[in-house]
Design a protein around this motif. Structure first.
Motif, PDB file in Angstrom:
ATOM      1  N   ILE A  53       0.824  -1.205   0.000  1.00 26.71           N
ATOM      2  CA  ILE A  53       0.000   0.000   0.000  1.00 26.71           C
ATOM      3  C   ILE A  53       0.856   1.251   0.000  1.00 26.71           C
ATOM      4  O   ILE A  53       0.523   2.232  -0.643  1.00 26.71           O
ATOM      5  N   ILE A  54       1.988   1.167   0.685  1.00 25.49           N
ATOM      6  CA  ILE A  54       2.808   2.368   0.720  1.00 25.49           C
ATOM      7  C   ILE A  54       3.785   2.446  -0.470  1.00 25.49           C
ATOM      8  O   ILE A  54       4.548   3.380  -0.590  1.00 25.49           O
ATOM      9  N   CYS A  55       3.725   1.430  -1.327  1.00 23.86           N
ATOM     10  CA  CYS A  55       4.618   1.428  -2.485  1.00 23.86           C
ATOM     11  C   CYS A  55       4.138   2.460  -3.518  1.00 23.86           C
ATOM     12  O   CYS A  55       2.939   2.605  -3.755  1.00 23.86           O
ATOM     13  N   ARG A  56       5.073   3.133  -4.134  1.00 25.52           N
ATOM     14  CA  ARG A  56       4.588   4.235  -4.989  1.00 25.52           C
ATOM     15  C   ARG A  56       4.144   3.771  -6.375  1.00 25.52           C
ATOM     16  O   ARG A  56       3.570   4.529  -7.140  1.00 25.52           O
ATOM     17  N   PHE A  57       4.394   2.528  -6.757  1.00 23.70           N
ATOM     18  CA  PHE A  57       3.899   2.039  -8.056  1.00 23.70           C
ATOM     19  C   PHE A  57       2.541   1.399  -7.933  1.00 23.70           C
ATOM     20  O   PHE A  57       2.128   0.612  -8.771  1.00 23.70           O
ATOM     21  N   ILE A  58       1.857   1.726  -6.908  1.00 26.50           N
ATOM     22  CA  ILE A  58       0.629   0.971  -6.617  1.00 26.50           C
ATOM     23  C   ILE A  58      -0.553   1.409  -7.481  1.00 26.50           C
ATOM     24  O   ILE A  58      -1.488   0.638  -7.723  1.00 26.50           O
ATOM     25  N   GLY A  59      -0.482   2.626  -8.016  1.00 25.99           N
ATOM     26  CA  GLY A  59      -1.570   3.248  -8.737  1.00 25.99           C
ATOM     27  C   GLY A  59      -2.545   2.316  -9.448  1.00 25.99           C
ATOM     28  O   GLY A  59      -3.709   2.205  -9.037  1.00 25.99           O
ATOM     29  N   PRO A  60      -2.088   1.582 -10.450  1.00 24.36           N
ATOM     30  CA  PRO A  60      -3.035   0.783 -11.240  1.00 24.36           C
ATOM     31  C   PRO A  60      -3.739  -0.302 -10.417  1.00 24.36           C
ATOM     32  O   PRO A  60      -4.844  -0.700 -10.762  1.00 24.36           O
ATOM     33  N   PHE A  61      -3.066  -0.798  -9.354  1.00 33.62           N
ATOM     34  CA  PHE A  61      -3.676  -1.935  -8.623  1.00 33.62           C
ATOM     35  C   PHE A  61      -4.411  -1.515  -7.364  1.00 33.62           C
ATOM     36  O   PHE A  61      -4.871  -2.359  -6.607  1.00 33.62           O
ATOM     37  N   LEU A  62      -4.502  -0.190  -7.164  1.00 36.25           N
ATOM     38  CA  LEU A  62      -4.983   0.286  -5.864  1.00 36.25           C
ATOM     39  C   LEU A  62      -6.277  -0.388  -5.411  1.00 36.25           C
ATOM     40  O   LEU A  62      -6.369  -0.903  -4.289  1.00 36.25           O
ATOM     41  N   SER A  63      -7.256  -0.447  -6.316  1.00 34.10           N
ATOM     42  CA  SER A  63      -8.550  -0.970  -5.854  1.00 34.10           C
ATOM     43  C   SER A  63      -8.440  -2.451  -5.506  1.00 34.10           C
ATOM     44  O   SER A  63      -9.041  -2.919  -4.539  1.00 34.10           O
ATOM     45  N   ILE A  64      -7.649  -3.188  -6.286  1.00 31.71           N
ATOM     46  CA  ILE A  64      -7.507  -4.623  -5.994  1.00 31.71           C
ATOM     47  C   ILE A  64      -6.827  -4.822  -4.637  1.00 31.71           C
ATOM     48  O   ILE A  64      -7.281  -5.617  -3.802  1.00 31.71           O
ATOM     49  N   VAL A  65      -5.752  -4.045  -4.472  1.00 33.17           N
ATOM     50  CA  VAL A  65      -5.017  -4.192  -3.220  1.00 33.17           C
ATOM     51  C   VAL A  65      -5.891  -3.830  -2.025  1.00 33.17           C
ATOM     52  O   VAL A  65      -5.909  -4.508  -1.001  1.00 33.17           O
ATOM     53  N   GLN A  66      -6.656  -2.768  -2.200  1.00 32.20           N
ATOM     54  CA  GLN A  66      -7.537  -2.357  -1.095  1.00 32.20           C
ATOM     55  C   GLN A  66      -8.550  -3.441  -0.777  1.00 32.20           C
ATOM     56  O   GLN A  66      -8.830  -3.740   0.383  1.00 32.20           O
ATOM     57  N   LYS A  67      -9.079  -4.042  -1.808  1.00 34.17           N
ATOM     58  CA  LYS A  67     -10.054  -5.095  -1.589  1.00 34.17           C
ATOM     59  C   LYS A  67      -9.409  -6.240  -0.798  1.00 34.17           C
ATOM     60  O   LYS A  67      -9.970  -6.740   0.186  1.00 34.17           O
ATOM     61  N   TRP A  68      -8.220  -6.631  -1.249  1.00 30.36           N
ATOM     62  CA  TRP A  68      -7.521  -7.703  -0.557  1.00 30.36           C
ATOM     63  C   TRP A  68      -7.202  -7.329   0.889  1.00 30.36           C
ATOM     64  O   TRP A  68      -7.329  -8.136   1.795  1.00 30.36           O
ATOM     65  N   ASP A  69      -6.812  -6.084   1.018  1.00 28.87           N
ATOM     66  CA  ASP A  69      -6.445  -5.642   2.366  1.00 28.87           C
ATOM     67  C   ASP A  69      -7.619  -5.776   3.325  1.00 28.87           C
ATOM     68  O   ASP A  69      -7.508  -6.351   4.416  1.00 28.87           O
ATOM     69  N   SER A  70      -8.774  -5.270   2.885  1.00 27.71           N
ATOM     70  CA  SER A  70      -9.911  -5.330   3.809  1.00 27.71           C
ATOM     71  C   SER A  70     -10.337  -6.780   4.015  1.00 27.71           C
ATOM     72  O   SER A  70     -10.728  -7.189   5.107  1.00 27.71           O
ATOM     73  N   GLN A  71     -10.233  -7.581   2.934  1.00 25.48           N
ATOM     74  CA  GLN A  71     -10.628  -8.975   3.054  1.00 25.48           C
ATOM     75  C   GLN A  71      -9.710  -9.715   4.053  1.00 25.48           C
ATOM     76  O   GLN A  71     -10.192 -10.441   4.920  1.00 25.48           O
ATOM     77  N   LEU A  72      -8.429  -9.478   3.884  1.00 27.75           N
ATOM     78  CA  LEU A  72      -7.493 -10.192   4.756  1.00 27.75           C
ATOM     79  C   LEU A  72      -7.608  -9.744   6.213  1.00 27.75           C
ATOM     80  O   LEU A  72      -7.458 -10.551   7.128  1.00 27.75           O
ATOM     81  N   SER A  73      -7.884  -8.465   6.406  1.00 21.21           N
ATOM     82  CA  SER A  73      -8.006  -8.052   7.807  1.00 21.21           C
ATOM     83  C   SER A  73      -9.265  -8.642   8.421  1.00 21.21           C
ATOM     84  O   SER A  73      -9.291  -8.990   9.594  1.00 21.21           O
ATOM     85  N   LEU A  74     -10.309  -8.803   7.585  1.00 19.95           N
ATOM     86  CA  LEU A  74     -11.513  -9.484   8.080  1.00 19.95           C
ATOM     87  C   LEU A  74     -11.158 -10.937   8.418  1.00 19.95           C
ATOM     88  O   LEU A  74     -11.527 -11.455   9.480  1.00 19.95           O
ATOM     89  N   VAL A  75     -10.413 -11.564   7.513  1.00 17.55           N
ATOM     90  CA  VAL A  75     -10.014 -12.955   7.746  1.00 17.55           C
ATOM     91  C   VAL A  75      -9.262 -13.064   9.084  1.00 17.55           C
ATOM     92  O   VAL A  75      -9.546 -13.939   9.900  1.00 17.55           O
ATOM     93  N   SER A  76      -8.355 -12.121   9.298  1.00 18.53           N
ATOM     94  CA  SER A  76      -7.562 -12.226  10.521  1.00 18.53           C
ATOM     95  C   SER A  76      -8.429 -12.027  11.755  1.00 18.53           C
ATOM     96  O   SER A  76      -8.271 -12.699  12.777  1.00 18.53           O
ATOM     97  N   GLU A  77      -9.374 -11.114  11.633  1.00 23.83           N
ATOM     98  CA  GLU A  77     -10.281 -10.877  12.773  1.00 23.83           C
ATOM     99  C   GLU A  77     -11.114 -12.133  13.070  1.00 23.83           C
ATOM    100  O   GLU A  77     -11.256 -12.553  14.208  1.00 23.83           O
ATOM    101  N   VAL A  78     -11.655 -12.697  11.976  1.00 21.30           N
ATOM    102  CA  VAL A  78     -12.496 -13.887  12.146  1.00 21.30           C
ATOM    103  C   VAL A  78     -11.695 -15.020  12.767  1.00 21.30           C
ATOM    104  O   VAL A  78     -12.148 -15.688  13.695  1.00 21.30           O
ATOM    105  N   ILE A  79     -10.488 -15.176  12.268  1.00 18.87           N
ATOM    106  CA  ILE A  79      -9.689 -16.294  12.791  1.00 18.87           C
ATOM    107  C   ILE A  79      -9.384 -16.107  14.278  1.00 18.87           C
ATOM    108  O   ILE A  79      -9.428 -17.059  15.059  1.00 18.87           O
ATOM    109  N   GLU A  80      -9.147 -14.874  14.649  1.00 21.54           N
ATOM    110  CA  GLU A  80      -8.867 -14.614  16.059  1.00 21.54           C
ATOM    111  C   GLU A  80     -10.053 -15.018  16.934  1.00 21.54           C
ATOM    112  O   GLU A  80      -9.918 -15.714  17.930  1.00 21.54           O
ATOM    113  N   GLU A  81     -11.251 -14.563  16.530  1.00 25.13           N
ATOM    114  CA  GLU A  81     -12.459 -14.941  17.279  1.00 25.13           C
ATOM    115  C   GLU A  81     -12.641 -16.456  17.265  1.00 25.13           C
ATOM    116  O   GLU A  81     -13.037 -17.069  18.240  1.00 25.13           O
TER     117      GLU A  81
END
Ligand SMILES: Nc1ncnc2c1ncn2[C@@H]1O[C@H](COP(=O)(O)OP(=O)(O)O)[C@@H](O)[C@H]1O
Ligand SMILES: [Mg+2]
Length: 599
Positions: free
Chosen positions: A19-47
């Motif tokens: 996310i902090i990489c400066r070449f992220i432009g074209p993939f931003l939406s994909i990365v964001q989607k993955w980011d939110s998905q993975l953080s949800l995954v981590s939350e779920v797994i913790e519970e």
């Protein structure tokens, strides 16, 4: 699940970095989607993990165990949760894709709710255990799992393996079904196999905490009865030698009755002196010496191991009793009011109370009648006496005692030994860094309700922040004692107070990793320093009580021996060995036996 957690840990690093990489432009939406998905995954797994842990623990208790019968409501609630959880797991088994499994809508909430439900089950379970513990407070001294195994069983025999933790040195109860088909407990059996038969059998029917209370009461009642009987017959049966009298009663009963007679005879000698008989104390000393010779003759004969133990303990205590009288003769002590007599542990059968009381200086203690078999007694050295006196005086001021000194100087054992003399249960707890105030609080609550003593070993290993909470707990107990309350509020719960309670801490100050006690704690304990145990005396008297007659001659040899440097623990091992060797090879001279034992 564990494997998943590890994978998940490494997985979330990549998007955070990208996310902090400066070449992220074209993939931003994909990365964001993955980011939110993975953080949800981590939350779920913790519970998920936390739910699984709670479920696993409670499943062992609620599924199949007899606890279901005791807690039907909770069992039903748990069943619902169990069903839901199993459904999720079955579902998961079909999918086998972490992201798919965790991102199902509502999954997180589902786990949170299951977790809350399980927490409620756990709380009801804890409350249930707490009520049981309040009815029979000795349940505080066993772990939750052990208590569950007792409560979950419908057999009386389920208490057997936990007896040793709830009673001092008791291996088992004798349980059987009587001729009217009712289950009874008839005897207490000590770890060595000494037996105390109950005067009236106890019916072990109904709830375990109820009949265990009856067992406890019967133990004390029987013990008191036998002690009174033994005391009575000690003086009547002149035609029976003392050694025969000893064979008829349990070890601790003999010690108590013996203490009563010794106290009585000594005070009578004081009276006779007052009446003009100058030789009275000398005559008393002669009688003491005769009694001792009688014991030694017996110890050298063939005895069953338990009888030998009994005679050894009585000899050990008798030597001290004799030495006191010897001191009186030597120092010309002629009045019962002198400190030398006042400061002894004196046993009285009080007619008015019809009960045994023990006195030392200003302290006065009701005997506890805790049956503890043949658990042995220490050699009473000047240090032992000093610790006794400090403790009894501290107790009269509602304080605790704090023996401090290097390891192996007898701090713990001396505290326990005084508890034995007073017929009280003494629970020793080893403290460590991991000890929290809840665990200590549980033990303290148990001690107050049982009227037992607690010895917290290596108390200054406990973390300083925990110590300050413990000091509040201790203060709470002390103020209840000072106000002579029968019930008081401890840690938010109203509990009974048995005034026989005593709290002791032992410490090894200056040892690495130990904290200095806060002032608030220090103020609650009377310190007593134990630096050097009297090894020579312990050695001599131990050998004497084991039937070595010439042991005194060995002093000079012994002192230079490396075993003396090895400390008390090594020494006691050698002494035990020496006793065994002497009996195994009666032809050998005592000197030779000792030399062999040392090797
Ligand atoms: N007065 C005594 N007579 C006989 N044995 C003793 C005496 N004092 C201590 N011991 C023995 O010394 C050993 C160490 O005692 P303990 O109380 O565990 O030491 P500490 O608590 O100071 O580390 C134990 O085996 C105990 O039986
Ligand atoms: Mg200790």
């Amino acid at each position: 699940m564990n494997a998943l957690e590890k994978k998940e840990g490494s997985g979330s690093v990549i998007p955070a970095h990208s996310i902090i990489c400066r070449f992220i432009g074209p993939f931003l939406s994909i990365v964001q989607k993955w980011d939110s998905q993975l953080s949800l995954v981590s939350e779920v797994i913790e519970e998920w993990m936390s739910t699984q842990r709670k479920w696993l623990y409670l499943e062992g208790i609620f599924v199949g165990g007899d606890i279901r019968v005791q807690l039907p409501e909770e069992a039903k609630k748990f069943d619902n949760i169990d069903k839901a959880y199993r459904k999720i797991m079955a579902d998961t088994a079909k999918r086998l894709n972490v992201v798919d499994c965790c991102t199902i809508s509502g999954r997180l909430e589902e786990f949170v709710n299951l977790g809350l439900g399980l927490q409620k089950c756990q709380k009801s379970l804890n409350d249930y255990l707490d009520t049981k513990r309040r009815i029979f407070p000795r349940f505080f001294f066993i772990s939750t799992d052990e208590l569950l195994s007792i409560l979950g069983s419908s057999e009386c025999s389920c208490v057997q393996e936990h007896m040793i933790k709830m009673f001092d040195n008791i291996k088992a109860l004798e349980l059987y079904v009587d001729h009217t088909n009712r289950p009874v407990a008839a005897k207490m059996i000590s770890a060595e196999g000494e037996i105390m038969e109950f005067r009236n059998v106890v019916y072990t029917e109904g709830r375990v905490e109820d009949w265990m209370n009856l067992v406890l009461q019967e133990m004390r009642r029987t013990n008191r009865y036998i002690t009174k009987k033994a005391t009575f017959w000690y003086g009547r049966n002149w035609h029976i030698p003392r050694t025969e009298w000893i064979l008829e009663y349990q070890g601790m009963v003999c010690l108590a009755a013996n203490g009563i007679w010794w106290t009585g005879e000594t005070e009578e000698s004081f009276l006779r002196i007052a009446k003009g008989n100058k030789r009275a104390m000398k005559e008393h000393l002669e009688q003491q010496n005769e009694q001792l010779s009688g014991l030694v003759v017996k110890v050298r004969q063939d005895l069953s191991p338990n009888d030998r133990l009994k005679f050894r303990t009585i000899t050990t205590i008798d030597v001290h009793a004799r030495d006191i009288i010897e001191g009186f003769v030597r120092d010309n002590i002629t009045k019962a009011q002198e400190f030398q007599w006042e400061s002894q542990l004196r046993f009285y059968w009080l007619k008015k109370e019809d009960n045994l009381w023990i006195r030392q200086c200003t302290g006065s203690f009701e005997y506890g009648y805790e049956y503890m078999g043949l658990n042995g007694r220490l050699v009473i050295t000047p240090l032992t006496d000093r610790i006794y006196l400090t403790i009894t005086q501290a107790l009269t001021m509602q304080l605790g005692g704090a023996p401090a000194g290097p390891a192996g100087t007898g701090k713990t054992e001396t505290t326990k030994d005084l508890a034995k003399a007073l017929g009280l249960l003494c629970v020793v707890t080893n403290c460590g860094e991991g000890m929290d105030f809840l665990a200590v609080g549980q033990i303290l609550a148990g001690l107050c309700q049982c009227g037992a003593w607690g010895c917290f070993d290596e108390f200054n290993r406990i973390d300083i922040s925990v110590l300050s909470v413990i000091s509040t707990q201790l203060q709470c107990i002390r103020s209840a004692l000072l106000m002579k309350l029968k019930r008081f509020t401890f840690e938010g719960q109203e509990i009974d107070m048995d005034t026989k309670v005593g709290i002791f801490i032992t410490m090894n100050p200056g040892y690495a990793g130990r904290t200095e006690l806060p002032e608030s704690v220090k103020a609650l304990f009377r310190p007593v320093v134990c630096i050097l145990p009297d090894l020579e005396m312990i050695c001599q008297i131990s050998l004497f009580s084991d039937g070595f007659l010439t042991a005194k001659l060995l002093e000079s040899n012994f002192q230079n021996n490396p075993i003396m440097i090895g400390g008390l623990r090594a020494l006691t091992a050698v002494l035990r060995m020496a006793g065994k060797l002497r009996r195994a090879s009666p032809g050998l001279s005592e000197m030779m036996v000792l030399m062999r034992a040392l090797r």
